[in-house]
Scaffold this motif. Structure first.
Motif, short mmCIF file in Angstrom:
data_model
loop_
_atom_site.label_atom_id
_atom_site.label_comp_id
_atom_site.label_asym_id
_atom_site.label_seq_id
_atom_site.Cartn_x
_atom_site.Cartn_y
_atom_site.Cartn_z
N ASN A 80 0.82 -1.21 0.00
CA ASN A 80 0.00 0.00 0.00
C ASN A 80 0.86 1.26 0.00
N VAL A 81 0.24 2.34 -0.47
CA VAL A 81 0.84 3.66 -0.43
C VAL A 81 -0.16 4.57 0.27
N VAL A 82 0.31 5.32 1.27
CA VAL A 82 -0.56 6.23 2.01
C VAL A 82 0.06 7.62 1.96
N THR A 83 -0.74 8.61 1.56
CA THR A 83 -0.30 10.01 1.57
C THR A 83 -1.32 10.81 2.39
N TYR A 127 -1.83 12.81 -11.16
CA TYR A 127 -0.98 12.31 -10.08
C TYR A 127 -0.46 10.92 -10.44
N THR A 128 0.69 10.59 -9.94
CA THR A 128 1.20 9.22 -10.05
C THR A 128 1.65 8.79 -8.66
N VAL A 129 1.67 7.49 -8.46
CA VAL A 129 2.15 6.94 -7.20
C VAL A 129 3.03 5.76 -7.53
N ASN A 130 4.11 5.61 -6.80
CA ASN A 130 4.99 4.46 -6.96
C ASN A 130 4.65 3.42 -5.90
N TYR A 131 4.33 2.23 -6.33
CA TYR A 131 4.03 1.14 -5.40
C TYR A 131 5.05 0.03 -5.62
N THR A 132 5.22 -0.82 -4.63
CA THR A 132 6.24 -1.85 -4.69
C THR A 132 5.61 -3.20 -4.97
N VAL A 133 6.20 -3.92 -5.92
CA VAL A 133 5.88 -5.32 -6.21
C VAL A 133 7.08 -6.12 -5.74
N GLU A 134 6.90 -6.90 -4.69
CA GLU A 134 8.01 -7.64 -4.07
C GLU A 134 7.90 -9.13 -4.43
N ILE A 135 9.03 -9.72 -4.81
CA ILE A 135 9.07 -11.14 -5.13
C ILE A 135 10.02 -11.84 -4.16
#
Length: 138
Positions: A80-83, A127-135
């Motif tokens: 998740n991304v929270v601002t 707007y853009t948001v960077n989210y993480t995809v973790e493997i």
């Protein structure tokens, strides 16, 4: 007479050899136009868009290409991304934020959708948001 006592032990180190896995974003996620009011929600998945904040516009899910040389068991997690103004909760094909995959030699297409919630209105605009995809290997 000086006596010196020496001791020694043999240790073991374990490890697991794994094939390399590569991930690349093929298509970016686009939620489209979202109503700029508190508590507006817009969610996108492969099935389409839903929510009180979704306005008619172009939108699409993200596609990531995951490739592996040999058989790999991986656990994919999206974060998740929270601002101050919104939250973004990415999700995978099954709607969860974590999913196990088995990749045989070749490629797997990973679909990522998500849910945007407006906490409090911001300035209108893009707007853009960077989210993480973790493997992680399993």
């Amino acid at each position: 007479m000086l006596n010196i006592l020496l001791t020694a032990a043999i240790g073991q180190a374990g490890f697991n050899l794994v094939y390399p896995v590569d991930i690349a974003e093929h298509t970016t996620l686009q939620l489209g136009d979202v109503l700029n009011t508190a508590d507006s929600v817009c969610q996108i998945s492969s099935a389409g868009r839903t929510g009180s904040g979704c306005l008619t516009s172009d939108a699409n899910v993200a596609q990531f290409n995951i490739s592996a040389v040999g058989q790999s068991h991986i656990n994919v997690v999206v974060h998740n991304v929270v601002t101050d103004h919104f939250t973004f909760e990415p999700n995978l094909q099954d709607g969860a934020q974590q999913q196990l995959f088995d990749i045989q030699s070749g490629q797997l297409t990973l679909i990522v959708g998500g849910k945007l919630t407006v906490i409090k209105p911001a300035e209108n605009g893009s707007y853009t948001v960077n989210y993480t995809v973790e493997i992680n290997y399993e």
